[in-house]
Design a protein around this motif. Structure first.
Motif, PDB file in Angstrom:
ATOM      1  N   ASN A 403      55.085  16.535  96.591  1.00 42.97           N
ATOM      2  CA  ASN A 403      56.457  16.872  96.191  1.00 42.97           C
ATOM      3  C   ASN A 403      56.801  16.231  94.851  1.00 42.97           C
ATOM      4  OD1 ASN A 403      57.019  18.438  98.361  1.00 42.97           O
ATOM      5  ND2 ASN A 403      58.231  16.918  99.469  1.00 42.97           N
ATOM      6  N   LYS A 406      55.229  18.346  92.349  1.00 40.48           N
ATOM      7  CA  LYS A 406      55.753  19.730  92.300  1.00 40.48           C
ATOM      8  C   LYS A 406      57.132  19.797  91.657  1.00 40.48           C
ATOM      9  CE  LYS A 406      55.777  21.382  96.573  1.00 40.48           C
ATOM     10  NZ  LYS A 406      55.863  22.237  97.750  1.00 40.48           N
ATOM     11  N   TYR A 407      58.025  18.908  92.126  1.00 49.29           N
ATOM     12  CA  TYR A 407      59.415  18.997  91.675  1.00 49.29           C
ATOM     13  C   TYR A 407      59.606  18.118  90.454  1.00 49.29           C
ATOM     14  CZ  TYR A 407      59.617  21.305  96.091  1.00 49.29           C
ATOM     15  OH  TYR A 407      59.354  22.175  97.119  1.00 49.29           O
ATOM     16  N   ASP A 445      59.402   9.139  91.568  1.00 46.36           N
ATOM     17  CA  ASP A 445      58.954  10.082  90.530  1.00 46.36           C
ATOM     18  C   ASP A 445      60.015  10.213  89.448  1.00 46.36           C
ATOM     19  OD1 ASP A 445      60.853  12.306  91.084  1.00 46.36           O
ATOM     20  OD2 ASP A 445      59.780  12.463  92.983  1.00 46.36           O
ATOM     21  N   ILE A 450      67.294  15.181  93.256  1.00 47.71           N
ATOM     22  CA  ILE A 450      67.953  15.967  94.324  1.00 47.71           C
ATOM     23  C   ILE A 450      69.405  15.514  94.393  1.00 47.71           C
ATOM     24  CG2 ILE A 450      67.847  16.656  96.755  1.00 47.71           C
ATOM     25  CD1 ILE A 450      65.124  15.256  96.910  1.00 47.71           C
ATOM     26  N   VAL A 458      67.258  18.072 103.337  1.00 46.72           N
ATOM     27  CA  VAL A 458      65.855  18.237 102.902  1.00 46.72           C
ATOM     28  C   VAL A 458      64.868  17.865 104.002  1.00 46.72           C
ATOM     29  CG1 VAL A 458      66.247  17.957 100.432  1.00 46.72           C
ATOM     30  CG2 VAL A 458      65.793  15.955 101.827  1.00 46.72           C
ATOM     31  N   LYS A 463      63.755  24.010 105.282  1.00 46.74           N
ATOM     32  CA  LYS A 463      64.875  23.934 104.338  1.00 46.74           C
ATOM     33  C   LYS A 463      64.308  23.701 102.945  1.00 46.74           C
ATOM     34  CE  LYS A 463      69.010  23.791 102.926  1.00 46.74           C
ATOM     35  NZ  LYS A 463      69.921  24.926 103.032  1.00 46.74           N
ATOM     36  N   ARG A 464      64.538  24.667 102.052  1.00 49.05           N
ATOM     37  CA  ARG A 464      64.136  24.471 100.656  1.00 49.05           C
ATOM     38  C   ARG A 464      65.387  24.564  99.803  1.00 49.05           C
ATOM     39  NH1 ARG A 464      60.241  26.972  97.452  1.00 49.05           N
ATOM     40  NH2 ARG A 464      59.495  24.902  96.978  1.00 49.05           N
ATOM     41  N   LEU A 465      65.401  23.823  98.724  1.00 54.05           N
ATOM     42  CA  LEU A 465      66.592  23.868  97.871  1.00 54.05           C
ATOM     43  C   LEU A 465      66.405  24.885  96.751  1.00 54.05           C
ATOM     44  CD1 LEU A 465      67.276  20.034  97.591  1.00 54.05           C
ATOM     45  CD2 LEU A 465      68.125  21.648  99.289  1.00 54.05           C
ATOM     46  N   HIS A 466      65.230  25.544  96.753  1.00 55.74           N
ATOM     47  CA  HIS A 466      64.924  26.474  95.658  1.00 55.74           C
ATOM     48  C   HIS A 466      64.382  27.772  96.254  1.00 55.74           C
ATOM     49  CE1 HIS A 466      65.113  22.833  93.293  1.00 55.74           C
ATOM     50  NE2 HIS A 466      64.299  22.301  94.182  1.00 55.74           N
ATOM     51  N   GLY A 474      56.335  26.810  98.644  1.00 55.64           N
ATOM     52  CA  GLY A 474      56.234  25.833  99.742  1.00 55.64           C
ATOM     53  C   GLY A 474      56.959  26.392 100.948  1.00 55.64           C
ATOM     54  N   SER A 475      56.647  25.867 102.095  1.00 49.55           N
ATOM     55  CA  SER A 475      57.256  26.417 103.316  1.00 49.55           C
ATOM     56  C   SER A 475      58.536  25.666 103.678  1.00 49.55           C
ATOM     57  CB  SER A 475      56.259  26.326 104.467  1.00 49.55           C
ATOM     58  OG  SER A 475      56.013  24.970 104.744  1.00 49.55           O
ATOM     59  N   GLY A 476      58.780  24.505 103.077  1.00 55.26           N
ATOM     60  CA  GLY A 476      59.969  23.714 103.439  1.00 55.26           C
ATOM     61  C   GLY A 476      59.742  22.880 104.689  1.00 55.26           C
ATOM     62  N   GLY A 478      57.304  20.245 104.669  1.00 53.90           N
ATOM     63  CA  GLY A 478      56.664  18.972 104.302  1.00 53.90           C
ATOM     64  C   GLY A 478      57.484  17.744 104.687  1.00 53.90           C
ATOM     65  N   LEU A 479      58.765  17.693 104.266  1.00 55.46           N
ATOM     66  CA  LEU A 479      59.564  16.487 104.519  1.00 55.46           C
ATOM     67  C   LEU A 479      59.919  16.344 105.996  1.00 55.46           C
ATOM     68  CD1 LEU A 479      61.928  16.180 101.421  1.00 55.46           C
ATOM     69  CD2 LEU A 479      59.939  14.790 102.014  1.00 55.46           C
ATOM     70  N   SER A 503      63.482  10.895  91.707  1.00 57.52           N
ATOM     71  CA  SER A 503      63.804  10.538  93.096  1.00 57.52           C
ATOM     72  C   SER A 503      62.876   9.436  93.568  1.00 57.52           C
ATOM     73  CB  SER A 503      63.594  11.725  94.040  1.00 57.52           C
ATOM     74  OG  SER A 503      64.012  12.913  93.455  1.00 57.52           O
TER      75      SER A 503
END
Ligand code: ADP
Length: 517
Positions: A403, A406-407, A445, A450, A458, A463-466, A474-476, A478-479, A503
């Protein structure tokens, strides 16, 4: 001694009548005559005796009536307190509102230790002072060993030397334990009375012991001086009444019953919760597993139709291609769901794990996934060895690191992997101080950050914010998997972030360095 005492006062005849309270001598009616002998005739003496008996009875009745009224008043208060606590199943509710624990006993202040903290009413010592008092109480036999454990004093400083500095609020203390475990602090209710400076008028200095030598050696004499001797008494409060002590002990028993009932209810709820969590995980597993089969069929037929491209129009070809993409996406969501439910069901294999090796494996895994030379991984100091499930803990790092990469829009991505020891400054933000003996780990990072609005969202599955294909897709899940894995290790995960700057994800693994059983 008595006749000598009378002679000193020039008394020539005396009559003394006892005032009794039950079998105890409560006081005296003493009559003195000066100027020669005096003989009281028998009827006068009988009348005097009768008078003393009437005074004794009247006095006892008045005192009993007063106690009875006070007891009824206290019991009414207790009944209402118990009703409040029982209704809400929350003991702390008896420390606020119109009627509180402070009304249960006449005192200047009251304190209750419940749900991991002190609740104060009126004037009480500070939390630290209360902790010290409770540690000391746990060494008192009357408080820990008796069948009706309690401690009551109107002179705390006498038993507890540190109590002298508390005299303005707690010269007197009355404490009743509410829990059996006596480690400090524990469930306890306490009342405090401030110092009441008392002046006692003695008929002669009580500290002087006048003696004379008689035929049998030294003996006490009545004090010759009739000057009043005034003594000021410090660090004392007004006494606790026996009615208060007795009825507070009954209140304690009722409150303890509530505490036990609440613990049983919580244990039942926990068992239910565990059962339903397990059922949910099994359901998610079976559902996602079974859904994959028809999905494979749909994907296969869509693929076959697309292969016969000549038979269908371009417009339909586009639709079929979308259908295939959607089935692939659904397949990856089902894989995530399968994995998520597996994480809830698998048993952990805890072992001492050197996080230096574990983290470098995780970096290798995310690094090889994305051939991204612009990312710098920093481990500012050697990582500790902790007790955890190696594969699952590495999965936590892999998710957080991927993450963090990625972000991140930054031309040079910087990811720091570190830890903060308990008590070490600065402590991680966003949580109460870490009082356990295990460290807080973090992954920091310099990515997109966020918004704090999403601080719980999250961690929810899917749940994805994008949009789902932004930032590498991503599938949402991971977290949510990270959260579940951390919780399986009895820890917490949270983050702190500034949008546009980056973050930091923090997590703990309770008992990771301490309890190794
Ligand atoms: P996924 O990455 O598959 O979308 P996650 O559960 O890992 O799912 O993350 C959920 C959402 O949280 C992501 O879609 C992203 O918006 C946000 N997020 C996670 N980690 C970071 C991070 N390090 N920086 C910024 N946003 C993040």
């Amino acid at each position: 001694m008595y006749t000598e005492y009378l002679q000193n006062m020039l008394v020539t005849a005396g009559l003394t009548m006892p005032i009794r309270r039950g079998n105890e001598l409560w006081g005296l009616i003493a009559c003195h005559h000066y100027g020669g002998p005096l003989h009281l005739p028998y009827p006068v003496r009988v009348a005097c005796e009768f008078l003393a008996q009437v005074v004794s009875l009247q006095h006892k009745a008045a005192e009993d009536r007063e106690h009875m009224l006070y007891r009824l008043q206290l019991e009414d208060v207790h009944r209402r307190l118990i009703a409040t606590a029982a209704l809400t199943c929350d003991l702390s509710r008896i420390t606020e509102g119109q009627l509180t624990l402070l009304d249960a006993v006449q005192a200047g202040g009251a304190a209750l230790y419940e749900a991991g903290r002190w609740w104060h009413m009126g004037r009480t010592p500070s939390d630290d002072q209360l902790d010290g008092l409770v540690r000391w109480l746990a060494t008192r036999p009357e408080y820990i060993q008796s069948s009706s454990p309690m401690y009551a004093t109107d002179h705390l400083a006498k038993d507890y030397p540190a109590g002298a500095s508390l005299a303005s609020v707690a010269a007197g203390m009355f404490a009743l334990p509410l829990a059996r475990g006596l480690s400090a602090p524990h469930g306890v209710m306490m009342w405090f009375k401030p110092e009441t400076m008392q002046t006692i008028q003695w008929g002669g200095n009580p500290h002087e012991k006048p003696t004379v030598t008689g035929p049998h050696g030294p003996r006490l004499t009545p004090r010759v001086s009739f000057e009043m001797f005034a003594e000021s008494v410090h660090h004392r409060s007004l006494p606790w009444q026996s009615v208060e002590i007795e009825s507070a002990a009954r209140l304690r028993v009722l409150l303890m019953e509530l505490v036990v009932a609440r613990a049983e209810r919580l244990a039942d709820l926990n068992a239910d919760l565990m059962r339903s969590n397990e059922e949910l995980d099994t359901f998610a597993y079976v559902a996602s597993h079974d859904l994959k089969e028809p999905l494979r069929g749909i994907h296969k037929y869509a693929h076959q139709l697309l292969e016969d491209a000549a038979m269908i129009t371009a417009d339909r070809q586009v639709k079929l291609a979308s259908l295939m993409r959607l089935t692939e996406r659904m397949d990856s969501l089902l894989d995530s769901l399968l994995h998520f439910s597996r994480v809830g069901r698998l048993s952990l294999e805890l072992e001492p794990s050197d996080l230096n090796v574990l983290v470098s494996e995780a970096i290798e895994m995310v690094g090889s996934r994305r051939d991204d030379m612009s990312t710098e991984f920093i481990v500012p100091r050697p990582m500790p060895t902790i007790y955890c499930d190696w594969v699952r803990c590495r999965e936590i790092y892999v998710n957080l690191l991927s993450n963090a990469m990625k972000y991140n829009d930054n031309a040079s991505k910087r990811i720091e992997i570190g830890w903060i020891a308990p008590g070490e400054a600065p402590q991680p933000p966003g949580r109460t101080p870490n009082t356990s003996d295990s460290p807080t780990f973090y992954v920091r990072d310099n990515g997109i950050g966020i918004d704090s609005r999403y601080h719980t969202q999250v961690f929810k599955i899917f749940k994805r914010l994008h949009p789902h294909n932004a930032y590498g897709g991503g599938s949402g899940a991971g977290l949510s998997i990270v959260k579940k894995l951390v919780e399986r290790h009895h820890g917490n995960v949270w983050f702190e972030s500034t949008p546009g700057e980056g973050s930091t994800f923090y997590f703990t693994m309770s008992g990771s360095t301490g309890d190794r059983t």
